[in-house]
Motif scaffolding. Structure first.
Motif, mmCIF file in Angstrom:
data_model
loop_
_atom_site.group_PDB
_atom_site.id
_atom_site.type_symbol
_atom_site.label_atom_id
_atom_site.label_comp_id
_atom_site.label_asym_id
_atom_site.label_seq_id
_atom_site.Cartn_x
_atom_site.Cartn_y
_atom_site.Cartn_z
ATOM 1 N N MET A 1 0.858 -1.176 0.000
ATOM 2 C CA MET A 1 0.000 0.000 0.000
ATOM 3 C C MET A 1 0.905 1.241 0.000
ATOM 4 S SD MET A 1 -3.123 0.841 2.685
ATOM 5 C CE MET A 1 -3.727 -0.808 2.699
ATOM 6 N N ASN A 2 0.680 2.147 -0.937
ATOM 7 C CA ASN A 2 1.502 3.357 -0.972
ATOM 8 C C ASN A 2 1.008 4.376 0.063
ATOM 9 O OD1 ASN A 2 -0.609 4.964 -2.069
ATOM 10 N ND2 ASN A 2 -0.062 4.383 -4.140
ATOM 11 N N TRP A 3 1.752 5.472 0.207
ATOM 12 C CA TRP A 3 1.434 6.450 1.246
ATOM 13 C C TRP A 3 0.068 7.076 1.013
ATOM 14 C CZ3 TRP A 3 1.308 7.575 5.888
ATOM 15 C CH2 TRP A 3 1.029 8.849 6.359
ATOM 16 N N GLU A 4 -0.302 7.343 -0.226
ATOM 17 C CA GLU A 4 -1.603 7.947 -0.500
ATOM 18 C C GLU A 4 -2.735 7.034 -0.028
ATOM 19 O OE1 GLU A 4 -4.084 9.211 -4.406
ATOM 20 O OE2 GLU A 4 -1.992 9.886 -4.330
ATOM 21 N N LEU A 10 -6.017 6.124 7.018
ATOM 22 C CA LEU A 10 -5.922 6.797 8.317
ATOM 23 C C LEU A 10 -7.033 7.824 8.504
ATOM 24 C CD1 LEU A 10 -2.063 7.228 8.584
ATOM 25 C CD2 LEU A 10 -3.511 5.652 9.896
ATOM 26 N N VAL A 11 -7.372 8.542 7.445
ATOM 27 C CA VAL A 11 -8.471 9.514 7.538
ATOM 28 C C VAL A 11 -9.778 8.797 7.848
ATOM 29 C CG1 VAL A 11 -9.848 11.178 6.221
ATOM 30 C CG2 VAL A 11 -7.349 11.269 6.111
ATOM 31 N N ILE A 12 -10.016 7.669 7.195
ATOM 32 C CA ILE A 12 -11.233 6.882 7.468
ATOM 33 C C ILE A 12 -11.230 6.400 8.915
ATOM 34 C CG2 ILE A 12 -12.423 4.709 6.934
ATOM 35 C CD1 ILE A 12 -11.497 5.224 3.979
ATOM 36 N N ILE A 60 -4.556 12.872 10.473
ATOM 37 C CA ILE A 60 -3.585 11.784 10.335
ATOM 38 C C ILE A 60 -3.214 11.236 11.708
ATOM 39 C CG2 ILE A 60 -1.251 11.173 9.606
ATOM 40 C CD1 ILE A 60 -3.281 11.475 7.354
ATOM 41 N N VAL A 61 -2.906 12.132 12.640
ATOM 42 C CA VAL A 61 -2.569 11.686 13.997
ATOM 43 C C VAL A 61 -3.754 10.944 14.607
ATOM 44 C CG1 VAL A 61 -1.972 12.452 16.333
ATOM 45 C CG2 VAL A 61 -0.819 13.463 14.344
ATOM 46 N N LYS A 62 -4.940 11.451 14.391
ATOM 47 C CA LYS A 62 -6.136 10.795 14.927
ATOM 48 C C LYS A 62 -6.285 9.392 14.337
ATOM 49 C CE LYS A 62 -10.886 12.004 16.044
ATOM 50 N NZ LYS A 62 -11.894 13.057 15.990
ATOM 51 N N GLY A 63 -5.976 9.231 13.056
ATOM 52 C CA GLY A 63 -6.017 7.910 12.437
ATOM 53 C C GLY A 63 -4.982 6.979 13.034
ATOM 54 N N LEU A 64 -3.784 7.502 13.305
ATOM 55 C CA LEU A 64 -2.740 6.701 13.945
ATOM 56 C C LEU A 64 -3.155 6.312 15.366
ATOM 57 C CD1 LEU A 64 0.255 8.788 12.621
ATOM 58 C CD2 LEU A 64 -0.237 6.414 11.998
#
Length: 117
Positions: A1-4, A10-12, A60-64
């Motif tokens: 899986m690439n970064w995009e 992560l957003v989901i 992004i942090v929230k997804g992590l």
């Protein structure tokens, strides 16, 4: 899986986190040392099933954080104390995609988790 693709995932995940009570967005629940604001709630009244909740202003942090919460919410205190955040991000294919400041902030989250359980 690439970064995009990882970014979209992560957003989901960030949208799937349970709501964090606004009353707990205070200094007592804030995790210091993070570039983005991060809040952590820990209820370890049952050491065999610790309740964790996170929030952040950064998607992004929230997804992590959602990845961490999925792994550890409801786990025993010992599992949280032994948690390897770097291992989780390696397993998820994210380790090489984290900026040094983000990785440092997440290390602070892991440290705070272990201190607060």
């Amino acid at each position: 899986m690439n970064w995009e693709q990882q970014y979209r995932r992560l957003v989901i995940l960030s949208r799937e986190l349970p709501p964090f009570p606004s009353a707990l967005k205070d200094e007592a629940h804030r995790v210091s040392g993070c570039e983005a604001q991060v809040w952590l709630y820990v209820d370890s009244s049952n050491p065999d099933a610790v309740v964790l909740r996170f929030d952040s202003g950064s998607r992004i942090v929230k997804g992590l954080l959602a990845l961490i919460q999925q792994r550890l919410d409801g786990q025993p205190r010992t599992a949280i104390k032994n948690f390897d955040i770097d291992g989780l991000f390696r397993e998820q294919g994210l380790h090489g995609h984290l900026t040094p400041s983000r990785a440092n902030g997440l290390a602070q989250v892991a440290r705070a988790l272990k201190e607060r359980v």
